[in-house]
Design a protein around this motif. Structure first.
Motif, PDB file in Angstrom:
ATOM      1  N   ASN A   1       0.849  -1.191   0.000  1.00 57.53           N
ATOM      2  CA  ASN A   1       0.000   0.000   0.000  1.00 57.53           C
ATOM      3  C   ASN A   1       0.886   1.243   0.000  1.00 57.53           C
ATOM      4  OD1 ASN A   1      -2.509   1.357   0.029  1.00 57.53           O
ATOM      5  ND2 ASN A   1      -2.396   1.627   2.238  1.00 57.53           N
TER       6      ASN A   1
ATOM      7  N   THR B   1       0.018   9.109   1.621  1.00 60.75           N
ATOM      8  CA  THR B   1       0.776  10.356   1.566  1.00 60.75           C
ATOM      9  C   THR B   1       0.877  10.950   2.965  1.00 60.75           C
ATOM     10  OG1 THR B   1       0.048  10.655  -0.680  1.00 60.75           O
ATOM     11  CG2 THR B   1       0.856  12.613   0.436  1.00 60.75           C
ATOM     12  N   ILE B   2       2.048  11.492   3.264  1.00 58.33           N
ATOM     13  CA  ILE B   2       2.346  11.950   4.626  1.00 58.33           C
ATOM     14  C   ILE B   2       3.051  13.309   4.590  1.00 58.33           C
ATOM     15  CG2 ILE B   2       3.927  11.484   6.586  1.00 58.33           C
ATOM     16  CD1 ILE B   2       1.567   9.689   6.815  1.00 58.33           C
ATOM     17  N   ALA B   3       2.491  14.248   5.332  1.00 56.40           N
ATOM     18  CA  ALA B   3       3.182  15.533   5.504  1.00 56.40           C
ATOM     19  C   ALA B   3       3.804  15.634   6.898  1.00 56.40           C
ATOM     20  CB  ALA B   3       2.220  16.696   5.280  1.00 56.40           C
ATOM     21  N   TRP B   4       3.275  14.874   7.832  1.00 62.43           N
ATOM     22  CA  TRP B   4       3.810  14.885   9.199  1.00 62.43           C
ATOM     23  C   TRP B   4       5.038  13.968   9.254  1.00 62.43           C
ATOM     24  CZ3 TRP B   4       1.160  18.680   8.803  1.00 62.43           C
ATOM     25  CH2 TRP B   4      -0.048  19.013   9.386  1.00 62.43           C
TER      26      TRP B   4
ATOM     27  N   SER C   1       4.027  10.422  11.199  1.00 61.59           N
ATOM     28  CA  SER C   1       2.909  10.384  12.145  1.00 61.59           C
ATOM     29  C   SER C   1       1.647  10.000  11.385  1.00 61.59           C
ATOM     30  CB  SER C   1       2.740  11.748  12.824  1.00 61.59           C
ATOM     31  OG  SER C   1       3.618  11.872  13.915  1.00 61.59           O
TER      32      SER C   1
ATOM     33  N   ARG D   1      -2.440   8.512  11.492  1.00 62.46           N
ATOM     34  CA  ARG D   1      -3.656   8.283  12.267  1.00 62.46           C
ATOM     35  C   ARG D   1      -3.953   6.788  12.341  1.00 62.46           C
ATOM     36  NH1 ARG D   1      -7.223  12.910  13.201  1.00 62.46           N
ATOM     37  NH2 ARG D   1      -6.481  14.651  11.949  1.00 62.46           N
TER      38      ARG D   1
ATOM     39  N   ARG E   1      -5.918   5.050   9.446  1.00 56.19           N
ATOM     40  CA  ARG E   1      -5.373   4.745   8.115  1.00 56.19           C
ATOM     41  C   ARG E   1      -5.137   3.247   7.977  1.00 56.19           C
ATOM     42  NH1 ARG E   1      -6.982   9.690   7.588  1.00 56.19           N
ATOM     43  NH2 ARG E   1      -5.474  11.324   8.032  1.00 56.19           N
ATOM     44  N   TYR E   2      -5.443   2.740   6.816  1.00 55.69           N
ATOM     45  CA  TYR E   2      -5.153   1.332   6.537  1.00 55.69           C
ATOM     46  C   TYR E   2      -3.648   1.075   6.677  1.00 55.69           C
ATOM     47  CZ  TYR E   2      -5.007  -3.027   3.860  1.00 55.69           C
ATOM     48  OH  TYR E   2      -4.794  -4.319   3.446  1.00 55.69           O
ATOM     49  N   SER E   3      -2.852   2.014   6.236  1.00 57.99           N
ATOM     50  CA  SER E   3      -1.394   1.863   6.304  1.00 57.99           C
ATOM     51  C   SER E   3      -0.902   1.702   7.735  1.00 57.99           C
ATOM     52  CB  SER E   3      -0.699   3.089   5.699  1.00 57.99           C
ATOM     53  OG  SER E   3      -1.154   3.325   4.390  1.00 57.99           O
TER      54      SER E   3
ATOM     55  N   GLY F   1      -3.302  10.150  -1.031  1.00 59.13           N
ATOM     56  CA  GLY F   1      -3.561  10.845   0.221  1.00 59.13           C
ATOM     57  C   GLY F   1      -5.041  11.104   0.456  1.00 59.13           C
TER      58      GLY F   1
ATOM     59  N   LYS G   1      -7.494   8.520  -1.067  1.00 64.88           N
ATOM     60  CA  LYS G   1      -8.139   7.221  -1.227  1.00 64.88           C
ATOM     61  C   LYS G   1      -7.463   6.197  -0.320  1.00 64.88           C
ATOM     62  CE  LYS G   1     -11.031   8.200  -4.601  1.00 64.88           C
ATOM     63  NZ  LYS G   1     -12.478   7.920  -4.525  1.00 64.88           N
ATOM     64  N   SER G   2      -8.215   5.209   0.137  1.00 68.97           N
ATOM     65  CA  SER G   2      -7.647   4.210   1.041  1.00 68.97           C
ATOM     66  C   SER G   2      -7.355   2.878   0.356  1.00 68.97           C
ATOM     67  CB  SER G   2      -8.582   3.963   2.228  1.00 68.97           C
ATOM     68  OG  SER G   2      -8.011   2.964   3.059  1.00 68.97           O
ATOM     69  N   GLY G   3      -6.226   2.294   0.736  1.00 71.98           N
ATOM     70  CA  GLY G   3      -5.832   0.986   0.237  1.00 71.98           C
ATOM     71  C   GLY G   3      -6.758  -0.126   0.712  1.00 71.98           C
TER      72      GLY G   3
ATOM     73  N   LYS H   1      -3.761   1.085  -4.840  1.00 66.87           N
ATOM     74  CA  LYS H   1      -3.346   2.412  -5.294  1.00 66.87           C
ATOM     75  C   LYS H   1      -2.125   2.344  -6.210  1.00 66.87           C
ATOM     76  CE  LYS H   1      -4.012   4.237  -0.933  1.00 66.87           C
ATOM     77  NZ  LYS H   1      -3.922   5.258   0.122  1.00 66.87           N
TER      78      LYS H   1
ATOM     79  N   TYR I   1      -0.007  22.200  -3.024  1.00 64.17           N
ATOM     80  CA  TYR I   1       1.284  21.711  -3.524  1.00 64.17           C
ATOM     81  C   TYR I   1       1.914  22.781  -4.405  1.00 64.17           C
ATOM     82  CZ  TYR I   1      -1.244  17.368  -2.488  1.00 64.17           C
ATOM     83  OH  TYR I   1      -1.985  16.388  -1.893  1.00 64.17           O
TER      84      TYR I   1
HETATM   85  C1  FMN Z   1      -0.658  16.080   1.256  1.00 63.16           C
HETATM   86  C2  FMN Z   1      -1.221  15.070   2.220  1.00 63.16           C
HETATM   87  C3  FMN Z   1      -0.588  14.865   3.439  1.00 63.16           C
HETATM   88  C4  FMN Z   1      -1.080  13.927   4.360  1.00 63.16           C
HETATM   89  N1  FMN Z   1      -0.420  13.726   5.545  1.00 63.16           N
HETATM   90  C5  FMN Z   1      -0.858  12.775   6.410  1.00 63.16           C
HETATM   91  C6  FMN Z   1      -0.144  12.516   7.619  1.00 63.16           C
HETATM   92  O1  FMN Z   1       0.900  13.109   7.892  1.00 63.16           O
HETATM   93  N2  FMN Z   1      -0.635  11.565   8.473  1.00 63.16           N
HETATM   94  C7  FMN Z   1      -1.773  10.860   8.195  1.00 63.16           C
HETATM   95  O2  FMN Z   1      -2.185  10.017   9.000  1.00 63.16           O
HETATM   96  N3  FMN Z   1      -2.471  11.091   7.038  1.00 63.16           N
HETATM   97  C8  FMN Z   1      -2.036  12.020   6.142  1.00 63.16           C
HETATM   98  N4  FMN Z   1      -2.710  12.238   4.967  1.00 63.16           N
HETATM   99  C9  FMN Z   1      -3.937  11.477   4.703  1.00 63.16           C
HETATM  100  C10 FMN Z   1      -3.695  10.050   4.219  1.00 63.16           C
HETATM  101  O3  FMN Z   1      -2.696  10.008   3.215  1.00 63.16           O
HETATM  102  C11 FMN Z   1      -5.030   9.495   3.655  1.00 63.16           C
HETATM  103  O4  FMN Z   1      -5.953   9.397   4.709  1.00 63.16           O
HETATM  104  C12 FMN Z   1      -4.910   8.173   2.933  1.00 63.16           C
HETATM  105  O5  FMN Z   1      -6.093   7.993   2.187  1.00 63.16           O
HETATM  106  C13 FMN Z   1      -4.717   6.970   3.847  1.00 63.16           C
HETATM  107  O6  FMN Z   1      -4.584   5.834   3.047  1.00 63.16           O
HETATM  108  P1  FMN Z   1      -4.674   4.347   3.623  1.00 63.16           P
HETATM  109  O7  FMN Z   1      -6.015   4.161   4.276  1.00 63.16           O
HETATM  110  O8  FMN Z   1      -4.517   3.493   2.368  1.00 63.16           O
HETATM  111  O9  FMN Z   1      -3.547   4.151   4.582  1.00 63.16           O
HETATM  112  C14 FMN Z   1      -2.245  13.169   4.043  1.00 63.16           C
HETATM  113  C15 FMN Z   1      -2.869  13.380   2.800  1.00 63.16           C
HETATM  114  C16 FMN Z   1      -2.367  14.307   1.891  1.00 63.16           C
HETATM  115  C17 FMN Z   1      -3.038  14.494   0.561  1.00 63.16           C
END
Ligand code: FMN
Ligand code: FMN
Lengths: 212, 212
Positions: free
Chosen positions: B29, B32-35, B49, B51, B54-56, B83, B85-87, B92, B169
């Motif tokens: 999977n 996307t992560i900014a934290w 960081s 949540r 998240r599936y990930s 960022g 859509k969920s896996g 993805k 972005y």
């Molecule tokens: C630019 C951007 C930054 C993001 N940063 C984070 C983050 O730092 N931590 C987090 O938990 N989710 C973050 N997200 C949200 C997850 O990427 C998003 O919920 C994703 O669909 C989770 O996918 P998953 O369910 O397949 O794991 C971010 C999304 C975007 C578009």
């Protein structure tokens, strides 16, 4: 594209380069930090990783407080200077002509010339081999009056922010590539948003003309 | 410039927006992560960081591994998609036409289209109210062959990197404002560096002409 393997290193890019102000109540100092980021959203928690050898390390450790001051293009030269010279030997606020504003919750001053200031209170210090990580709650945020548009929204896209990319400072381009979620946005929504932005731009321009 | 106070929030900008790949050995999977950020230089330690929802999160928790894939302008649309859509509901990698390369030390795949990939092994999970912080050592780094110049130096300034600034972005400008330490560089050093860069550019251009 084939991949080349490098030795493990801190190749995360681009990063912010922020000016961190700190104080022991008597003496104020400022150093530049790229090892920072957000850890938690609610409550907002951040960190700065600081080498023990930095003069600022003892000020932050002693006070348990600091301020993160974001850096725009006008501030880059000062940020760089505060990232190579030590407060042990000189007053960097004076040297860089930085103005101080009293913070609400911490002793460290806000840097007036910075577009956004985050007041931080240390929650925990985690020691690593080269850096100590000061994990801190963001307890207050301040931003330049000028950054707000007519609707009271902050426009960081117009603030001329700077990114630190592999040892070099770069301005960011004026026009965004897209907004969070743009890849899945319906065409009709995108059209509406563009129309509304255009209308707002026109209104702003007309207001400007009336003023002039 | 007067300051406006905002409620405490995660106003650190600009930040990276990276694509984090993960796997349970079976299923791959990417989110996307900014934290994220660097915590320690030697050894190189980073974090993401995530949540709990998240599936990930469960894949990273289970495997103790992930890969940070940096994002350039060509990848932004995919990064945004991964960022929102969920896996849990779709593949993805397939949806975004992302190619996988086997990593050296972790099960999660490198994203081939990403300019730089950091293989990470989790050292510790710290739980916060909204996010769990996966602190991890960077155990390997890979970069596109194309990013290296004739002297074998990586040229991230030419990679078209992207910064995430307050929900949008942005590409970073082509020309750097300066290099670490530019504010205190002697004129003679600056001249020498500029001359050497010019000579290198000329050599490169001549080599290109010979090839053509
Ligand atoms: C630019 C951007 C930054 C993001 N940063 C984070 C983050 O730092 N931590 C987090 O938990 N989710 C973050 N997200 C949200 C997850 O990427 C998003 O919920 C994703 O669909 C989770 O996918 P998953 O369910 O397949 O794991 C971010 C999304 C975007 C578009
Ligand atoms: C762009 C940039 C980023 C930096 N990032 C860090 C960092 O994350 N941690 C750190 O300990 N030092 C960092 N430094 C170095 C310190 O800012 C520098 O050593 C400074 O002179 C310390 O000042 P002080 O002794 O007054 O505290 C950075 C410097 C620059 C120019």
């Amino acid at each position: 594209m084939a991949k080349v393997s490098l030795k493990p290193g801190t190749m995360l890019n681009p990063l912010p380069a922020v000016m961190v102000s700190c104080s022991d109540g008597d003496l104020d100092n400022v150093l530049t930090i790229a090892w920072t980021g957000i850890i938690n959203s609610e409550p907002p928690i951040t960190y700065v990783s600081v080498r023990k050898s930095r003069y600022s390390h003892q000020l932050i450790e002693k006070s348990g407080e600091f301020v993160i001051n974001l850096v725009n293009e006008e501030l880059v030269r000062s940020a760089d200077y505060c990232g190579v010279k030590s407060g042990r030997n000189e007053d960097k606020f004076a040297k860089c002509n930085l103005s101080k504003i009293h913070a609400d919750h911490v002793k460290a001053p806000l840097i007036k010339e910075s577009p956004v200031n985050l007041e931080c209170k240390v929650l925990e210090i985690k020691e690593y081999q080269t850096h100590d990580m000061f994990i801190a709650e963001i307890v207050a945020v301040h931003a330049d009056e000028e950054l707000f548009d007519d609707d009271g929204r902050i426009r960081l896209d117009l603030a001329g922010m700077v990114a630190f990319n592999h040892g070099e400072y770069f301005g960011i381009k004026r026009k965004p590539i897209g907004r969070f979620g743009f890849s899945v946005m319906k065409k009709s929504t995108k059209k509406r948003i563009n129309r509304e932005a255009k209308e707002k731009r026109q209104k702003r321009n007309e207001a400007r003309k009336r003023k002039a």
